[in-house]
Design an enzyme around this catalytic site. Sequence first.
Site, PDB file in Angstrom:
ATOM      1  CG  ASP A  35      24.002   5.041 -10.757  1.00 29.41           C
ATOM      2  OD1 ASP A  35      24.271   4.296 -11.713  1.00 29.41           O
ATOM      3  OD2 ASP A  35      22.917   4.976 -10.132  1.00 29.41           O
ATOM      4  CD  GLU A  86      13.700   4.195 -13.619  1.00 27.99           C
ATOM      5  OE1 GLU A  86      13.480   2.982 -13.659  1.00 27.99           O
ATOM      6  OE2 GLU A  86      14.065   4.787 -12.576  1.00 27.99           O
ATOM      7  CB  SER A  87      16.890  -0.120 -18.255  1.00 25.24           C
ATOM      8  OG  SER A  87      16.983  -0.974 -17.118  1.00 25.24           O
ATOM      9  CB  THR A 132      17.375   0.292 -26.546  1.00 22.53           C
ATOM     10  OG1 THR A 132      16.700  -0.906 -26.896  1.00 22.53           O
ATOM     11  CG2 THR A 132      16.352   1.416 -26.501  1.00 22.53           C
ATOM     12  CG  ASP A 133      17.282  -3.792 -30.172  1.00 26.00           C
ATOM     13  OD1 ASP A 133      16.774  -3.471 -29.073  1.00 26.00           O
ATOM     14  OD2 ASP A 133      17.463  -4.978 -30.514  1.00 26.00           O
ATOM     15  CD  GLU A 134      13.441  -2.874 -25.897  1.00 23.01           C
ATOM     16  OE1 GLU A 134      12.325  -2.494 -25.518  1.00 23.01           O
ATOM     17  OE2 GLU A 134      14.187  -3.585 -25.199  1.00 23.01           O
ATOM     18  CE1 TYR A 157      14.619   1.626 -21.763  1.00 24.66           C
ATOM     19  CE2 TYR A 157      14.117  -0.069 -23.385  1.00 24.66           C
ATOM     20  CZ  TYR A 157      15.044   0.683 -22.678  1.00 24.66           C
ATOM     21  OH  TYR A 157      16.395   0.494 -22.903  1.00 24.66           O
ATOM     22  CE  LYS A 161      17.841   4.533 -23.869  1.00 24.74           C
ATOM     23  NZ  LYS A 161      18.899   5.016 -22.923  1.00 24.74           N
ATOM     24  CB  ILE A 213       7.096 -18.176 -20.933  1.00 21.10           C
ATOM     25  CG1 ILE A 213       8.261 -19.006 -20.393  1.00 21.10           C
ATOM     26  CG2 ILE A 213       7.278 -17.853 -22.404  1.00 21.10           C
ATOM     27  CD1 ILE A 213       9.614 -18.410 -20.653  1.00 21.10           C
ATOM     28  NE  ARG A 288       7.264  -6.675 -21.486  1.00 23.93           N
ATOM     29  CZ  ARG A 288       8.587  -6.775 -21.645  1.00 23.93           C
ATOM     30  NH1 ARG A 288       9.129  -6.624 -22.849  1.00 23.93           N
ATOM     31  NH2 ARG A 288       9.370  -7.034 -20.633  1.00 23.93           N
ATOM     32  CG  HIS A 291       5.607  -9.146 -25.756  1.00 26.71           C
ATOM     33  ND1 HIS A 291       5.524 -10.387 -25.176  1.00 26.71           N
ATOM     34  CD2 HIS A 291       6.932  -8.875 -25.853  1.00 26.71           C
ATOM     35  CE1 HIS A 291       6.731 -10.839 -24.925  1.00 26.71           C
ATOM     36  NE2 HIS A 291       7.599  -9.935 -25.340  1.00 26.71           N
TER      37      HIS A 291
HETATM   38  P1  NAD Z   1      20.084  -0.657 -15.424  1.00 29.25           P
HETATM   39  O1  NAD Z   1      18.639  -0.430 -15.118  1.00 29.25           O
HETATM   40  O2  NAD Z   1      20.727  -1.913 -14.971  1.00 29.25           O
HETATM   41  O3  NAD Z   1      20.961   0.533 -14.823  1.00 29.25           O
HETATM   42  C1  NAD Z   1      20.584   1.881 -14.938  1.00 29.25           C
HETATM   43  C2  NAD Z   1      21.471   2.711 -14.026  1.00 29.25           C
HETATM   44  O4  NAD Z   1      21.091   4.084 -14.172  1.00 29.25           O
HETATM   45  C3  NAD Z   1      21.326   2.357 -12.539  1.00 29.25           C
HETATM   46  O5  NAD Z   1      22.600   2.328 -11.933  1.00 29.25           O
HETATM   47  C4  NAD Z   1      20.486   3.499 -11.982  1.00 29.25           C
HETATM   48  O6  NAD Z   1      20.751   3.774 -10.613  1.00 29.25           O
HETATM   49  C5  NAD Z   1      20.900   4.653 -12.875  1.00 29.25           C
HETATM   50  N1  NAD Z   1      19.848   5.673 -12.998  1.00 29.25           N
HETATM   51  C6  NAD Z   1      18.549   5.491 -13.327  1.00 29.25           C
HETATM   52  N2  NAD Z   1      17.900   6.677 -13.291  1.00 29.25           N
HETATM   53  C7  NAD Z   1      18.801   7.610 -12.930  1.00 29.25           C
HETATM   54  C8  NAD Z   1      18.735   9.003 -12.727  1.00 29.25           C
HETATM   55  N3  NAD Z   1      17.587   9.676 -12.846  1.00 29.25           N
HETATM   56  N4  NAD Z   1      19.869   9.664 -12.398  1.00 29.25           N
HETATM   57  C9  NAD Z   1      21.062   8.995 -12.257  1.00 29.25           C
HETATM   58  N5  NAD Z   1      21.176   7.664 -12.412  1.00 29.25           N
HETATM   59  C10 NAD Z   1      20.050   6.976 -12.735  1.00 29.25           C
HETATM   60  O7  NAD Z   1      20.200  -0.460 -17.009  1.00 29.25           O
HETATM   61  P2  NAD Z   1      21.146  -1.205 -18.063  1.00 29.25           P
HETATM   62  O8  NAD Z   1      20.464  -2.429 -18.510  1.00 29.25           O
HETATM   63  O9  NAD Z   1      22.532  -1.256 -17.545  1.00 29.25           O
HETATM   64  O10 NAD Z   1      21.069  -0.156 -19.267  1.00 29.25           O
HETATM   65  C11 NAD Z   1      21.985   0.928 -19.336  1.00 29.25           C
HETATM   66  C12 NAD Z   1      21.688   1.734 -20.590  1.00 29.25           C
HETATM   67  O11 NAD Z   1      21.792   0.900 -21.739  1.00 29.25           O
HETATM   68  C13 NAD Z   1      20.278   2.326 -20.612  1.00 29.25           C
HETATM   69  O12 NAD Z   1      20.347   3.612 -21.168  1.00 29.25           O
HETATM   70  C14 NAD Z   1      19.501   1.380 -21.517  1.00 29.25           C
HETATM   71  O13 NAD Z   1      18.458   2.047 -22.173  1.00 29.25           O
HETATM   72  C15 NAD Z   1      20.596   0.949 -22.488  1.00 29.25           C
HETATM   73  N6  NAD Z   1      20.418  -0.382 -23.102  1.00 29.25           N
HETATM   74  C16 NAD Z   1      20.189  -1.482 -22.313  1.00 29.25           C
HETATM   75  C17 NAD Z   1      20.080  -2.734 -22.906  1.00 29.25           C
HETATM   76  C18 NAD Z   1      19.859  -3.986 -22.076  1.00 29.25           C
HETATM   77  O14 NAD Z   1      19.650  -5.068 -22.648  1.00 29.25           O
HETATM   78  N7  NAD Z   1      19.945  -3.936 -20.764  1.00 29.25           N
HETATM   79  C19 NAD Z   1      20.181  -2.866 -24.304  1.00 29.25           C
HETATM   80  C20 NAD Z   1      20.424  -1.701 -25.060  1.00 29.25           C
HETATM   81  C21 NAD Z   1      20.541  -0.475 -24.454  1.00 29.25           C
HETATM   82  P1  TYD Z   2      13.301  -8.298 -20.927  1.00 27.11           P
HETATM   83  O1  TYD Z   2      14.455  -9.018 -20.319  1.00 27.11           O
HETATM   84  O2  TYD Z   2      12.346  -7.561 -20.037  1.00 27.11           O
HETATM   85  O3  TYD Z   2      13.876  -7.342 -22.068  1.00 27.11           O
HETATM   86  P2  TYD Z   2      13.080  -6.489 -23.232  1.00 27.11           P
HETATM   87  O4  TYD Z   2      11.641  -6.446 -22.909  1.00 27.11           O
HETATM   88  O5  TYD Z   2      13.729  -5.150 -23.120  1.00 27.11           O
HETATM   89  O6  TYD Z   2      13.374  -7.198 -24.522  1.00 27.11           O
HETATM   90  O7  TYD Z   2      12.449  -9.368 -21.730  1.00 27.11           O
HETATM   91  C1  TYD Z   2      13.021 -10.150 -22.760  1.00 27.11           C
HETATM   92  C2  TYD Z   2      11.899 -10.947 -23.412  1.00 27.11           C
HETATM   93  O8  TYD Z   2      11.399 -11.891 -22.458  1.00 27.11           O
HETATM   94  C3  TYD Z   2      10.703 -10.114 -23.822  1.00 27.11           C
HETATM   95  O9  TYD Z   2      10.169 -10.644 -25.025  1.00 27.11           O
HETATM   96  C4  TYD Z   2       9.720 -10.293 -22.678  1.00 27.11           C
HETATM   97  C5  TYD Z   2      10.001 -11.700 -22.210  1.00 27.11           C
HETATM   98  N1  TYD Z   2       9.808 -11.966 -20.766  1.00 27.11           N
HETATM   99  C6  TYD Z   2       9.081 -13.087 -20.353  1.00 27.11           C
HETATM  100  O10 TYD Z   2       8.564 -13.876 -21.189  1.00 27.11           O
HETATM  101  N2  TYD Z   2       8.946 -13.322 -19.016  1.00 27.11           N
HETATM  102  C7  TYD Z   2       9.484 -12.491 -18.075  1.00 27.11           C
HETATM  103  O11 TYD Z   2       9.302 -12.740 -16.854  1.00 27.11           O
HETATM  104  C8  TYD Z   2      10.235 -11.342 -18.501  1.00 27.11           C
HETATM  105  C9  TYD Z   2      10.847 -10.395 -17.513  1.00 27.11           C
HETATM  106  C10 TYD Z   2      10.375 -11.133 -19.861  1.00 27.11           C
END
Ligand code: NAD
Ligand code: TYD
Length: 351
Positions: A35, A86-87, A132-134, A157, A161, A213, A288, A291
């Site tokens: 990481d 980056e997420s 991701t599903d996105e 984003y 992905k 929101i 957003r 969105h």
């Molecule tokens: P997060 O942002 O919490 O964590 C990302 C981690 O990756 C961090 O520890 C960061 O330090 C590390 N990282 C970022 N850039 C890096 C780089 N250049 N080199 C090495 N390490 C680096 O993310 P998360 O929510 O835990 O998501 C993890 C994975 O799952 C991602 O690939 C994301 O696209 C995917 N994902 C997330 C969700 C969600 O709801 N959070 C849903 C579906 C898929």
């Molecule tokens: P988020 O947690 O950023 O996940 P993603 O955009 O990857 O789905 O946001 C979840 C939903 O909530 C999304 O529709 C955007 C909305 N949202 C708000 O309404 N207010 C907020 O402050 C944030 C961060 C997200």
Amino acid sequence: MEKTILITGGAGFIGSHVVRLMVQKYPGYRILNLDALTYAGNLENLKDVESSVNYEFVKADITDEKAIKKVFDTYKPDGVIHLAAESHVDRSISDPLAFIRSNVIGTVNLLNAARDLWGVNSEGKRFYHISTDEVYGSLGATGFFTEETAYDPRSPYSASKASSDHMVRAWHHTYNLPVVISNCSNNYGPNQFPEKLIPLAINNIKHNKNIPIYGKGENVRDWLYVEDHAVAIDLIFHKGQNGETYNIGGNNEWTNIDLIRKLCEVMDKALGRQSGESAKLITFVKDRAGHDKRYAIDSGKLMKELGWEPSLQFEEGIEKTVDWYLGNEDWLKNVLSGDYSNYYAQQYDGR
Ligand code: NAD
Ligand code: TYD
């Protein structure tokens, strides 16, 4: 050790749950957490497993081709579970290039390093890409994303992905790299950085700050408890078919406004506030850009072929999440002040 499994992004939200599960469940595996410790990476998430004999941490950036090659040469991983990315969609809108660097170029660096290490002797090896599903875009009021849904990413984003998913498939078809991909819906649970909707709202409610929101709050997300995602990742890593994709979802759709109203009720109870008190903090703000309206996942393939199903009902999951955040005030304070990253980054610099 039987095998070395390299987990990237293991200090992040989902990654830390995957690392913990793997370290505890597979004492015969050496679990190597790689990481860069960006703002989202926090080794405090792994305090309970960091002294395990089968756990190691290496600080490296996946955008650094040489550093990644060195890690592969040194540790010779048998498997890779790639979560580093980056997420956050909002950050991708203000700084898209950071997403192209980490999510696209970083993924290609890992794919090249795995291909160079494993060559034609890739029997028993596996490169597992977490997505991701996105990538599938945005749904109307009905329907679900399946593994056959055409890609239609609409934010920097999701486009980054989607691009990384294409790279992984290209390395499979061109270089015969043994890969598997999963695309998951929105995760929630302990250790999520408080810029994402649920932890941000918990933190704001706790401090009597407005809950922003976006738009009218009518956008729909399908929420899955993070530990259920980690279990699915373990299953797919071990049992998934080479070259295949699996969708993972909670079958748990909520409009943002209904989700936040529910969260407000849970917070009122947990904080001993009068019912309806926290909901007064709900504030509608500018939407957003671009969105996506609705995400919903069909996890039928994963359930039928590998027997996975989510273990928690949402009510239970959200209560556990609230309890965790209220019981871990220092964690929240640290991640918001950035102290944790300075402390750990210093400890691991130069390794
Ligand atoms: P997060 O942002 O919490 O964590 C990302 C981690 O990756 C961090 O520890 C960061 O330090 C590390 N990282 C970022 N850039 C890096 C780089 N250049 N080199 C090495 N390490 C680096 O993310 P998360 O929510 O835990 O998501 C993890 C994975 O799952 C991602 O690939 C994301 O696209 C995917 N994902 C997330 C969700 C969600 O709801 N959070 C849903 C579906 C898929
Ligand atoms: P988020 O947690 O950023 O996940 P993603 O955009 O990857 O789905 O946001 C979840 C939903 O909530 C999304 O529709 C955007 C909305 N949202 C708000 O309404 N207010 C907020 O402050 C944030 C961060 C997200």
